[in-house]
Structure formats: structure tokens, C-alpha cells
Design a protein around this motif. Structure first.
Motif, PDB file in Angstrom:
ATOM      1  N   GLY A  79       0.818  -1.214   0.000  1.00 33.41           N
ATOM      2  CA  GLY A  79       0.000   0.000   0.000  1.00 33.41           C
ATOM      3  C   GLY A  79       0.847   1.258   0.000  1.00 33.41           C
ATOM      4  O   GLY A  79       0.449   2.292  -0.539  1.00 33.41           O
ATOM      5  N   LYS A  80       2.025   1.164   0.589  1.00 30.78           N
ATOM      6  CA  LYS A  80       2.945   2.301   0.632  1.00 30.78           C
ATOM      7  C   LYS A  80       3.303   2.774  -0.781  1.00 30.78           C
ATOM      8  O   LYS A  80       3.501   3.965  -1.010  1.00 30.78           O
ATOM      9  CB  LYS A  80       4.205   1.895   1.404  1.00 30.78           C
ATOM     10  CG  LYS A  80       5.169   2.999   1.684  1.00 30.78           C
ATOM     11  CD  LYS A  80       4.621   4.095   2.554  1.00 30.78           C
ATOM     12  CE  LYS A  80       4.511   3.694   4.005  1.00 30.78           C
ATOM     13  NZ  LYS A  80       4.031   4.816   4.838  1.00 30.78           N
ATOM     14  N   LEU A  81       3.336   1.866  -1.747  1.00 30.26           N
ATOM     15  CA  LEU A  81       3.636   2.241  -3.123  1.00 30.26           C
ATOM     16  C   LEU A  81       2.618   3.268  -3.625  1.00 30.26           C
ATOM     17  O   LEU A  81       2.982   4.275  -4.215  1.00 30.26           O
ATOM     18  CB  LEU A  81       3.633   1.001  -4.027  1.00 30.26           C
ATOM     19  CG  LEU A  81       4.023   1.227  -5.475  1.00 30.26           C
ATOM     20  CD1 LEU A  81       4.735   0.000  -6.008  1.00 30.26           C
ATOM     21  CD2 LEU A  81       2.830   1.536  -6.341  1.00 30.26           C
ATOM     22  N   TYR A  82       1.348   3.037  -3.339  1.00 26.66           N
ATOM     23  CA  TYR A  82       0.310   3.967  -3.787  1.00 26.66           C
ATOM     24  C   TYR A  82       0.402   5.300  -3.045  1.00 26.66           C
ATOM     25  O   TYR A  82       0.104   6.353  -3.608  1.00 26.66           O
ATOM     26  CB  TYR A  82      -1.071   3.333  -3.628  1.00 26.66           C
ATOM     27  CG  TYR A  82      -1.230   2.134  -4.518  1.00 26.66           C
ATOM     28  CD1 TYR A  82      -1.417   2.281  -5.886  1.00 26.66           C
ATOM     29  CD2 TYR A  82      -1.153   0.847  -3.999  1.00 26.66           C
ATOM     30  CE1 TYR A  82      -1.541   1.186  -6.721  1.00 26.66           C
ATOM     31  CE2 TYR A  82      -1.277  -0.258  -4.833  1.00 26.66           C
ATOM     32  CZ  TYR A  82      -1.469  -0.085  -6.185  1.00 26.66           C
ATOM     33  OH  TYR A  82      -1.585  -1.178  -7.001  1.00 26.66           O
ATOM     34  N   GLU A  83       0.829   5.236  -1.784  1.00 32.66           N
ATOM     35  CA  GLU A  83       1.037   6.468  -1.021  1.00 32.66           C
ATOM     36  C   GLU A  83       2.162   7.292  -1.647  1.00 32.66           C
ATOM     37  O   GLU A  83       2.044   8.509  -1.800  1.00 32.66           O
ATOM     38  CB  GLU A  83       1.394   6.101   0.419  1.00 32.66           C
ATOM     39  CG  GLU A  83       0.983   7.127   1.419  1.00 32.66           C
ATOM     40  CD  GLU A  83       1.222   6.653   2.841  1.00 32.66           C
ATOM     41  OE1 GLU A  83       1.565   7.515   3.660  1.00 32.66           O
ATOM     42  OE2 GLU A  83       1.067   5.449   3.134  1.00 32.66           O
ATOM     43  N   TYR A  84       3.242   6.627  -2.024  1.00 34.77           N
ATOM     44  CA  TYR A  84       4.342   7.326  -2.681  1.00 34.77           C
ATOM     45  C   TYR A  84       3.909   7.903  -4.022  1.00 34.77           C
ATOM     46  O   TYR A  84       4.301   9.014  -4.380  1.00 34.77           O
ATOM     47  CB  TYR A  84       5.538   6.399  -2.877  1.00 34.77           C
ATOM     48  CG  TYR A  84       6.224   5.951  -1.601  1.00 34.77           C
ATOM     49  CD1 TYR A  84       6.209   6.728  -0.443  1.00 34.77           C
ATOM     50  CD2 TYR A  84       6.892   4.740  -1.560  1.00 34.77           C
ATOM     51  CE1 TYR A  84       6.848   6.307   0.703  1.00 34.77           C
ATOM     52  CE2 TYR A  84       7.539   4.313  -0.409  1.00 34.77           C
ATOM     53  CZ  TYR A  84       7.512   5.096   0.716  1.00 34.77           C
ATOM     54  OH  TYR A  84       8.153   4.676   1.859  1.00 34.77           O
ATOM     55  N   VAL A  85       3.107   7.174  -4.757  1.00 33.90           N
ATOM     56  CA  VAL A  85       2.600   7.685  -6.040  1.00 33.90           C
ATOM     57  C   VAL A  85       1.732   8.918  -5.794  1.00 33.90           C
ATOM     58  O   VAL A  85       1.866   9.926  -6.487  1.00 33.90           O
ATOM     59  CB  VAL A  85       1.814   6.599  -6.810  1.00 33.90           C
ATOM     60  CG1 VAL A  85       1.063   7.201  -7.989  1.00 33.90           C
ATOM     61  CG2 VAL A  85       2.753   5.496  -7.285  1.00 33.90           C
ATOM     62  N   ALA A  86       0.856   8.860  -4.806  1.00 33.07           N
ATOM     63  CA  ALA A  86      -0.019   9.998  -4.508  1.00 33.07           C
ATOM     64  C   ALA A  86       0.793  11.245  -4.175  1.00 33.07           C
ATOM     65  O   ALA A  86       0.385  12.362  -4.509  1.00 33.07           O
ATOM     66  CB  ALA A  86      -0.952   9.652  -3.353  1.00 33.07           C
TER      67      ALA A  86
END
Length: 109
Positions: free
Chosen positions: A24-31
Motif C-alpha cells: 500500500g505504501k507504493l500507492y502512497e508514494y505515487v499519490a
């Protein structure tokens, strides 16, 4: 928030048991449009990062690969290039549009 101050996000999965997982952290970094440095097994997350150009990936067992990617990601131009790529593509990975799409599908049932 610490993430807004960060130049780079770090992702790691140490086991090949998690090849299906996308942290989920990947999507946080993308955001937050943060370039990523990742130590990941071959799998969904590593393919996504490489396909989209969102960061640099090495095997979790390769110290040399991680070191090489660390050297690359400290280069300001390299980080800027990855950052710009994330900005161009991040809308496709945002949560809100995904939830709206799911809601439309549920309503259509």
C-alpha cells in the motif's frame, strides 16, 4: 508530514512468498509523487514500478543492486525524471477514481 519532506520513498519485501503483493505504501508514494527505491522480489510490485518508471528496483538479496540504485537515485536529475513520470501517470493509480468506478459497477448489478 514526513512523507512530504522526503525526496525518495523506500519499499521492500524480503520474501518471494509475496510476489503477488503490491505494498500500500507504493500507492502512497505515487499519490505524493515520490520516486521510489525498492528491494523487491520479482512480482507484481517490481513489474509495476519498472513498467511505469516510478522508481529503481533491485532484488532483496542483491546488496550490489541496491547500492547501484542508491547511487542513481541521489542524482537530482534522475529523481526529477522519475518524479515527472509519476506526475504524468499517478491519476491512474489514485484511490478516488478507483472507488467511483467500483461504485458504478455495484450500482449496475
Amino acid at each position: 508530514e514526513a512523507l512530504q519532506q522526503a525526496d525518495v520513498g523506500f519499499l521492500s519485501l524480503s520474501s518471494s512468498k509475496f510476489t503477488y503483493a503490491v505494498p500500500g505504501k507504493l500507492y502512497e508514494y505515487v499519490a505524493h509523487a515520490r520516486p521510489m527505491l525498492a528491494a523487491l522480489p520479482e512480482g507484481a510490485a517490481s513489474r509495476l514500478l519498472e513498467r511505469e518508471g516510478f522508481g529503481l528496483v533491485s532484488s532483496p538479496t542483491s546488496v550490489e543492486g541496491l547500492l547501484e540504485n542508491m547511487v542513481q537515485i541521489v542524482d537530482r536529475d534522475r529523481r526529477k525524471s522519475i518524479h515527472e513520470q509519476i506526475i504524468r501517470r499517478r491519476e491512474q493509480f489514485a484511490a478516488a477514481p478507483q472507488f467511483h468506478s467500483l461504485a458504478r459497477r455495484i450500482r449496475s448489478l
